[in-house]
Design a protein around this motif. Structure first.
Motif, PDB file in Angstrom:
ATOM      1  N   MET A 267     -80.139 -23.024  49.157  1.00 55.97           N
ATOM      2  CA  MET A 267     -81.121 -22.448  48.237  1.00 55.97           C
ATOM      3  C   MET A 267     -81.844 -23.554  47.479  1.00 55.97           C
ATOM      4  O   MET A 267     -83.058 -23.519  47.309  1.00 55.97           O
ATOM      5  N   ALA A 268     -81.073 -24.519  46.995  1.00 57.84           N
ATOM      6  CA  ALA A 268     -81.681 -25.627  46.257  1.00 57.84           C
ATOM      7  C   ALA A 268     -82.693 -26.343  47.142  1.00 57.84           C
ATOM      8  O   ALA A 268     -83.793 -26.689  46.699  1.00 57.84           O
ATOM      9  N   LEU A 269     -82.324 -26.500  48.400  1.00 55.88           N
ATOM     10  CA  LEU A 269     -83.237 -27.142  49.352  1.00 55.88           C
ATOM     11  C   LEU A 269     -84.512 -26.330  49.504  1.00 55.88           C
ATOM     12  O   LEU A 269     -85.627 -26.853  49.412  1.00 55.88           O
ATOM     13  N   LEU A 270     -84.341 -25.014  49.707  1.00 52.79           N
ATOM     14  CA  LEU A 270     -85.502 -24.152  49.929  1.00 52.79           C
ATOM     15  C   LEU A 270     -86.399 -24.107  48.693  1.00 52.79           C
ATOM     16  O   LEU A 270     -87.625 -24.111  48.808  1.00 52.79           O
ATOM     17  N   ILE A 271     -85.785 -24.047  47.515  1.00 52.01           N
ATOM     18  CA  ILE A 271     -86.577 -24.026  46.285  1.00 52.01           C
ATOM     19  C   ILE A 271     -87.412 -25.298  46.203  1.00 52.01           C
ATOM     20  O   ILE A 271     -88.605 -25.264  45.878  1.00 52.01           O
ATOM     21  N   GLY A 272     -86.785 -26.412  46.522  1.00 52.64           N
ATOM     22  CA  GLY A 272     -87.498 -27.681  46.467  1.00 52.64           C
ATOM     23  C   GLY A 272     -88.673 -27.695  47.422  1.00 52.64           C
ATOM     24  O   GLY A 272     -89.805 -28.020  47.044  1.00 52.64           O
ATOM     25  N   ILE A 273     -88.407 -27.298  48.668  1.00 53.67           N
ATOM     26  CA  ILE A 273     -89.475 -27.324  49.663  1.00 53.67           C
ATOM     27  C   ILE A 273     -90.586 -26.351  49.279  1.00 53.67           C
ATOM     28  O   ILE A 273     -91.772 -26.698  49.288  1.00 53.67           O
ATOM     29  N   GLY A 274     -90.187 -25.124  48.894  1.00 54.83           N
ATOM     30  CA  GLY A 274     -91.170 -24.095  48.545  1.00 54.83           C
ATOM     31  C   GLY A 274     -92.058 -24.536  47.397  1.00 54.83           C
ATOM     32  O   GLY A 274     -93.297 -24.474  47.479  1.00 54.83           O
ATOM     33  N   THR A 275     -91.440 -24.995  46.321  1.00 54.83           N
ATOM     34  CA  THR A 275     -92.212 -25.383  45.144  1.00 54.83           C
ATOM     35  C   THR A 275     -93.137 -26.552  45.467  1.00 54.83           C
ATOM     36  O   THR A 275     -94.301 -26.577  45.054  1.00 54.83           O
ATOM     37  N   ALA A 276     -92.621 -27.509  46.224  1.00 53.45           N
ATOM     38  CA  ALA A 276     -93.442 -28.674  46.562  1.00 53.45           C
ATOM     39  C   ALA A 276     -94.646 -28.243  47.390  1.00 53.45           C
ATOM     40  O   ALA A 276     -95.776 -28.692  47.141  1.00 53.45           O
ATOM     41  N   LEU A 277     -94.434 -27.343  48.350  1.00 55.46           N
ATOM     42  CA  LEU A 277     -95.549 -26.915  49.192  1.00 55.46           C
ATOM     43  C   LEU A 277     -96.585 -26.166  48.377  1.00 55.46           C
ATOM     44  O   LEU A 277     -97.787 -26.369  48.540  1.00 55.46           O
ATOM     45  N   VAL A 278     -96.115 -25.291  47.468  1.00 54.27           N
ATOM     46  CA  VAL A 278     -97.062 -24.559  46.623  1.00 54.27           C
ATOM     47  C   VAL A 278     -97.857 -25.536  45.762  1.00 54.27           C
ATOM     48  O   VAL A 278     -99.078 -25.406  45.603  1.00 54.27           O
ATOM     49  N   ALA A 279     -97.167 -26.534  45.231  1.00 53.11           N
ATOM     50  CA  ALA A 279     -97.854 -27.510  44.382  1.00 53.11           C
ATOM     51  C   ALA A 279     -98.915 -28.248  45.183  1.00 53.11           C
ATOM     52  O   ALA A 279    -100.042 -28.453  44.698  1.00 53.11           O
ATOM     53  N   VAL A 280     -98.573 -28.626  46.405  1.00 52.43           N
ATOM     54  CA  VAL A 280     -99.548 -29.319  47.234  1.00 52.43           C
ATOM     55  C   VAL A 280    -100.726 -28.398  47.541  1.00 52.43           C
ATOM     56  O   VAL A 280    -101.891 -28.803  47.449  1.00 52.43           O
ATOM     57  N   PHE A 281    -100.424 -27.150  47.848  1.00 52.06           N
ATOM     58  CA  PHE A 281    -101.480 -26.183  48.139  1.00 52.06           C
ATOM     59  C   PHE A 281    -102.423 -26.044  46.950  1.00 52.06           C
ATOM     60  O   PHE A 281    -103.654 -26.092  47.090  1.00 52.06           O
ATOM     61  N   ILE A 282    -101.857 -25.861  45.752  1.00 51.13           N
ATOM     62  CA  ILE A 282    -102.694 -25.704  44.559  1.00 51.13           C
ATOM     63  C   ILE A 282    -103.546 -26.951  44.349  1.00 51.13           C
ATOM     64  O   ILE A 282    -104.743 -26.872  44.069  1.00 51.13           O
ATOM     65  N   ASN A 283    -102.933 -28.098  44.515  1.00 50.37           N
ATOM     66  CA  ASN A 283    -103.683 -29.328  44.284  1.00 50.37           C
ATOM     67  C   ASN A 283    -104.799 -29.506  45.285  1.00 50.37           C
ATOM     68  O   ASN A 283    -105.910 -29.883  44.921  1.00 50.37           O
ATOM     69  N   ILE A 284    -104.500 -29.205  46.556  1.00 54.82           N
ATOM     70  CA  ILE A 284    -105.549 -29.320  47.573  1.00 54.82           C
ATOM     71  C   ILE A 284    -106.696 -28.385  47.243  1.00 54.82           C
ATOM     72  O   ILE A 284    -107.867 -28.767  47.264  1.00 54.82           O
ATOM     73  N   SER A 285    -106.368 -27.144  46.883  1.00 53.79           N
ATOM     74  CA  SER A 285    -107.414 -26.160  46.592  1.00 53.79           C
ATOM     75  C   SER A 285    -108.252 -26.611  45.403  1.00 53.79           C
ATOM     76  O   SER A 285    -109.482 -26.622  45.461  1.00 53.79           O
ATOM     77  N   VAL A 286    -107.568 -26.980  44.316  1.00 52.84           N
ATOM     78  CA  VAL A 286    -108.303 -27.345  43.109  1.00 52.84           C
ATOM     79  C   VAL A 286    -109.188 -28.552  43.363  1.00 52.84           C
ATOM     80  O   VAL A 286    -110.368 -28.562  43.024  1.00 52.84           O
ATOM     81  N   GLU A 287    -108.614 -29.548  44.011  1.00 49.08           N
ATOM     82  CA  GLU A 287    -109.388 -30.770  44.248  1.00 49.08           C
ATOM     83  C   GLU A 287    -110.602 -30.483  45.128  1.00 49.08           C
ATOM     84  O   GLU A 287    -111.673 -31.038  44.915  1.00 49.08           O
ATOM     85  N   ASN A 288    -110.410 -29.604  46.097  1.00 48.89           N
ATOM     86  CA  ASN A 288    -111.534 -29.320  46.984  1.00 48.89           C
ATOM     87  C   ASN A 288    -112.596 -28.487  46.295  1.00 48.89           C
ATOM     88  O   ASN A 288    -113.786 -28.773  46.406  1.00 48.89           O
ATOM     89  N   PHE A 289    -112.177 -27.449  45.568  1.00 51.87           N
ATOM     90  CA  PHE A 289    -113.155 -26.648  44.814  1.00 51.87           C
ATOM     91  C   PHE A 289    -113.937 -27.556  43.866  1.00 51.87           C
ATOM     92  O   PHE A 289    -115.167 -27.516  43.806  1.00 51.87           O
TER      93      PHE A 289
END
Lengths: 796, 796
Positions: free
Chosen positions: A81-103
């Motif tokens: 679970m700790a692993l999945l939380i880490g991966i999930g949160t990191a991916l969401v953070a990257v997604f948000i950053n990519i979106s914001v930076e591109n917009f």
């Protein structure tokens, strides 16, 4: 003392409580928290957290058989679970950053191209893009997930303190938070995406723990180990740390944030798992960044995603600089405290007047804020005349001017060929780039004092007004913006004053940022580590510490930290770790008030249960039984929520008013543990969900298997300070206040609790000389006690 | 319920307990810990910590008058203490470093000069200098301060867990530790000065808190605020953090070490003060280093004092490297666990056989170890043939060869003009320089695999043998030495295997060091931060995390951490934060055993007190009183140590067997609080110190003013897991096991404990809509309860 009949009841309860597969579960029961539903002013409710898990015998009997294998399995699942939380949160953070930076990148590029032709068209397009993004954000929040507004940190803090704000950890909140953040941050509002990321991490963790969203969760067997509230709380703590780690790319800062700011009950075992989650986040983000470097992520990649490296900056500092640095600390404390006070009052007014008028008002409000923000950020740089570029040094790699929205200083904004606009460099830019520019070294005199002051006043006002609108909003990045502006301002004066020193204005900007966050959020160690990690420079650690100390001390003189103020405003009743002063002169009895205690007998008629539950809103009820000699004894505590489950399922109803006798055989298996667990962020069963036939009402329930047979008790005249300490430290939800004892059965001191693990045979053997001798001596002494007829008068 | 007479006793006690000036004091009483004296195998004793402070009415009445001013004053003194601890520890650390560096510098210079003429003379001088230094160390320790041997961390951990090992925080221990460390580290033994510095910090803190050494302490009035054990414990925690911060120049690492490794009860308020202490240490050390840079400190200054900067090293890492890094983690776990196991067995053997033969054996043992160390470190490099210096790059600034004991790589050792000896570079050098060389970047192929392997085996053996001898010894630096050796070894293979990658062997050495410490000490976050701070490079944070995770997990599969093993060996009975598995099936009554409870009546004859105290070794006694109807009631708990103070001072003896009546006026003032406080690390009053005349024996004492009127209680059949949680979390020393209650007087839930500060009028006003409504609703409900005659049958 206990009659057989009574003993039987207690024994049955104990029997079940003792069948738990591992020690964590019962410790969990101790580390629980509760708050009954509070009607809030906006009509929403804050709900109780039923931390106390009924140790359902059926489930536990099953698990007990599995033994060691199950325990290994449960550990593996927790780490997974700790692993999945880490991966999930990191991916969401990257997604948000990519979106914001591109917009933002598209927005600035397009606007900049238009400006070359028509200034007005540029402004119009800029404003409309911002408005569209912000509108999408506020629409998602108001229509779809109202709980996604704000940073979410006070609510998460509340959850970990034992208060489940309704809807805070749902799937829709997660989605609202992700897309709302992209809209609000991309739309250029004076807010950040870092606070929401903490909430996002917590949501991901909570949902993973229950196998999906509350509505549609997969009732997978392998997730049943997370039926205990403590395990869920641990997951959410991991999620918070992952959020911070992903938001700032600061893994150690994330662990410390979770430790210092959000959790209420910290266990050293948990630290290890939180640490792992943070490390995973670091690795995943690093990998994603490396992947994006090749240009696959549009505008994201070259700059973006925090780490405002100032490793190329100031090498050393002299004692003369400590005075202006202390001054920065004082400003930070004052401005931070003022920020908390202003936002508190505005948010109070919003909650009680503005937002009560419905969603339309919320949308209009955000739109107005967006328009003002666009107007100011576009309009103000116009009034600044352009500055000529500094004489280019071929080696410095400084490019001047640059297009806005790109990585770098010296932004061109309607300027000539070798000119730049210093106000546009920070205002007409993404916040990440603006901060990077403010922190930048080797760019002395890039900004004029006038521009910095204008920006400070304007951005501070915008941040205050934007805070509390119906969009996801963090306060970290705006705080860093504000702080680094006045920090750089002080740095400019220091550069002018101490001509000869090797001073970088960027260093002062960093200290300013630390001071404002310290003055507003009042964090210490975690903030310090986060600042060091984002600036990627360890040299300034003692300076950051100094500035934080001063700004927190100054801020504390005025009011509480931002999160505490906001939690208070939202009626999230946090139990602080320290008892209040006036508790000294109160006793447990006074605190419990003069309410009549509503008891249940061990075997109770269904109709009585129903009427008692309807007649009051207590969440826990003592259960009593009678000895054969007619004395009453308290045999335990039963929870309202568990009673409701029993009433709903009906399987435990019996015709006879006689209690179940443990000599008759094992307790029959009728319940599944998960039935007693309330899903996170939902209301659980209410009394209105119960539908009983008249026949049902005439039946009985034996409560013994379902009660907590030994709740913690305090004597009636114990000082409330001590009661509070007990309640808070153990995270209890109910304490029974009982009369003073008439006699003492035994005394427990440390030596009674030093039980060696049987597995460690070697160690015991080695220790025998020291421990066994001692124990023998003790036994001898006890025997000696028994042989003292002289003392019989004193020994009862 | 309570008769007037009895009520009076309880009231008197409550009266006094309620007169405390601030809430900290009573919370303190809750956060206490105790362990009775344990006779250890070597004849020494581990003592109880009387955390529970009697709230002497005289003192408290006086303080209560002072009110706010006193509270401000106490806060100022606490911060002043934190400042002084920081400055003191930093100065001591600088002093130790200057001494060690200079002794070592002279030694190596002299030896090196002699080698040019005669190899044998050089060896003789080298060995003799080492022997002299080590002898001075072991002499100080054996003759003057036996408690200064070892690292002291297990004992400090014990102190903060509630066990006062005799002599551990005395002035003589401080002195012995400082000079002993200089001797043992300067004498080239395979041990470090970092562990002892933690102990030194703790000693300084403890002594500052009681105004000097235990024997000659200044009974200054302004230090009376540190009469509570909790405040002292807080100071010691600050001292530990200061020690680590000073030892490694790692301020954040220091805070985290104190948090993760040494404390048992952590409060967030404390974090802030610990953080301040660490920051002060950082500033003082920085200043001292700057002062020494001009060459005023002899050999110290240019190199020295940790911070093995690898910022010039590897810039990035690729996925292919993760496998060898994980491999390093596994090796670290295995070697670390083996180290713990070997040292445990050797130390056990030493304690029980070798060291029992007296100090002479201890001295001889250390001398033999010193001789072997000298022989190996001098002799082995001889067998290595010299390596030609790498082709000098003018820009690299690498000097080859260099003299030993200086800052830099490529040590000349009986070599030709352009040659160096790779084994001498790490072996015939100070440990600081050796580590710096192992960590160094841009020095590929400096060391041969053969040399590293030889060094690893030899140094590992030396470290195991040296551990547990009668000199101050830390395990951090030896651990880093061992780890970085195999780390660099793996790095060499990686460089050879992945030819093209930009890999630095120094990076692997750093990871190796982290892995060995992780495998041996099992720390996580604090170790990670310390490694980052000493290498001054944030880039490897995720890698260090990964390696630590693996090595700790591997190590945990075999045994406990080094400090836990050592604490167990020394019979320091640490209460872990988690209850043991077998406690699940035990009850409080079973744990308390079948001992007969020895009661005191409220008013007791002096002769009876004496005989009871003589007849057993209990540390706490319940006090009972009788109601007029003849029932007995437990009115509190009195401590043996407080009884002894009462017996010794005699001022509270009275002729009448009648209790003091609070209606007669205020309680007479006879005692000073400090009389009830046992000095740290001393034995306090024993029963043999009491001298009473026959007249005294016939007098009475009214115990009511001196007892703790409401100790925590647990019902007899509560699961021991819950009892343990209560005991451990609140840091209790005594728990009374009482019968099940016959009725419940009240229930306390979270809402009863939410008391607003009266000072915060604005906040209350703002909150009124949410909270007051709710409270009104609750009152209404209570009234509703009272009006339910239907439920009378169920309401007792």
């Amino acid at each position: 003392m206990l009659s057989n009949h009574l003993q039987n009841g207690v024994e049955t309860a104990k029997l079940i409580w003792s069948r738990l597969p591992n020690s964590e579960v019962e410790a969990d029961e101790a580390a629980s928290g509760e708050f009954s539903r509070i009607k809030k002013d906006d009509g929403s409710t804050v709900e109780s957290l039923d931390y106390e898990v009924i140790e359902n015998y059926a489930y536990r009997q099953e698990q007990a058989k599995r033994g060691k294998v199950y325990m290994t399995y449960s550990v593996v699942v927790k780490w997974l679970m700790a692993l999945l939380i880490g991966i999930g949160t990191a991916l969401v953070a990257v997604f948000i950053n990519i979106s914001v930076e591109n917009f933002a990148g598209w927005k600035y590029s397009w606007t900049f191209n238009l400006i070359q032709k028509s200034y007005f068209t540029g402004f119009l397009v800029y404003t409309l893009i911002n408005l569209a993004l912000v509108l999408s954000s506020v629409y998602i929040v108001t229509q779809f997930s109202p709980e996604a507004a704000g940073s979410g940190i006070p609510e998460i803090k509340g959850y970990l303190n034992g208060i489940d704000t309704h809807g805070i950890l749902l799937f829709r909140t997660l989605v609202g938070k992700i897309f709302g953040s992209i809209g609000s941050v991309g739309g250029g509002l004076a807010l950040g995406k870092e606070g929401p990321l903490v909430h996002i991490g917590a949501c991901i963790a909570s949902m993973l723990g229950q196998g999906g969203s509350t509505k549609y969760h997969l009732r997978t067997r392998w997730l049943q180990i997370f039926t205990s509230e403590r395990d869920r709380r641990d997951l959410v703590t991991c999620g918070c740390a992952a959020g911070v780690a992903a938001a700032f790319r600061a893994p150690v800062g994330g662990v410390l944030f979770a430790l210092e700011e959000v959790t209420s009950w910290w266990r050293s075992q948990l630290m290890w798992r939180v640490f792992f989650t943070s490390a995973i986040v670091g690795v995943v983000v690093q990998t994603a960044m490396a992947w994006c470097k090749s240009g696959k992520c549009g505008h994201f990649g070259s700059g973006g995603f925090i780490i405002w490296d100032i490793s190329g900056g100031q090498e050393d500092y002299s004692f003369q600089e400590l005075l202006p640095m202390a001054f920065i600390g004082v400003i930070g404390g004052l401005l931070g405290a003022l920020f908390n006070q202003l936002t508190f009052h505005i948010a109070y007014w919003r909650r009680n007047y503005l937002h009560k008028r419905g969603n339309r008002v919320k949308v209009i409000e955000v739109c107005i804020v967006s328009l003002i923000t666009s107007l100011i950020s576009f309009g103000l740089p116009l009034f600044r005349k352009c500055t000529p570029c500094p004489v280019a040094d071929a080696n410095s790699g400084i490019e001047c001017p640059r297009r806005p929205g790109m990585y770098g200083n010296y932004v061109n904004f309607y300027c000539g060929d070798k000119e730049y606009n210093d106000l546009a460099t920070i205002f007409f830019n993404t916040q990440d780039d603006a901060i990077r520019n403010l922190f930048s070294a080797k760019t002395i005199h890039e900004f004029s004092a006038q521009s910095l002051l204008t920006f400070l006043v304007m951005f501070y006002s915008l941040a205050v007004v934007t805070f509390g609108t119906a969009v996801p909003a963090g306060q970290f990045v705006p705080g860093i913006m504000i702080g680094s502006t006045y920090g750089r301002l002080v740095g400019m004066f220091v550069v002018n004053f101490y001509q000869k020193l090797n001073i970088e204005e960027g260093t002062y900007a960093l200290l300013g940022a630390a001071s404002f966050l310290g003055g507003s959020m009042r964090m210490t160690v975690s903030l310090c580590v986060i600042m060091v990690e984002i600036s990627n420079n360890l040299k300034f650690l003692p300076l950051i510490m100094l500035v934080l100390l001063i700004s927190k001390a100054v801020g504390d003189a005025f009011n509480e930290g931002l999160y505490e103020e906001q939690a208070r405003l939202r009626a999230i009743p946090l139990l602080e770790s320290k008892p209040k002063y006036q508790m000294r002169n109160m006793t447990a009895k006074e605190a419990s008030g003069n309410q009549r205690i509503v008891y249940f007998p061990r075997v109770v008629k269904v109709v009585d249960v129903l009427s008692i539950l309807r007649s009051n809103n207590h969440n826990g009820f003592p259960v009593i039984d009678h000895t054969r000699s007619g004395e009453t004894l308290v045999i335990g505590l039963i929870l309202r929520s568990h009673l409701l489950v029993l009433l709903q399922s009906k399987v435990d109803f019996q015709h006879s008013p006689l209690p179940f006798n443990s000599t008759d055989g094992p307790v029959p298996i009728r319940h599944n543990l998960t039935e007693f667990v309330k899903p996170v962020s939902s209301k659980g069963i209410t009394i209105d969900d119960i539908h009983l036939t008249p026949d049902d009402l005439e039946m009985y329930i034996d409560l013994a298997p379902f009660l907590n047979s030994s709740p913690y008790v305090v004597p009636e005249d114990m000082s409330l300070t001590k009661v509070y300490t007990l309640f808070r430290q153990l995270g209890l939800r109910h304490l029974l206040v009982v009369p003073r004892a008439s006699r003492v059965i035994g005394m427990i001191s440390r030596r009674d609790l030093l039980i060696e693990d049987n597995e460690d045979t070697l160690a015991i053997e080695l220790q025998s000389t020291s421990v066994r001798d001692h124990q023998d001596g003790r036994r001898a002494l006890r025997r000696k006690d028994a042989e003292q007829p002289l003392l019989d008068g004193l020994i009862v």
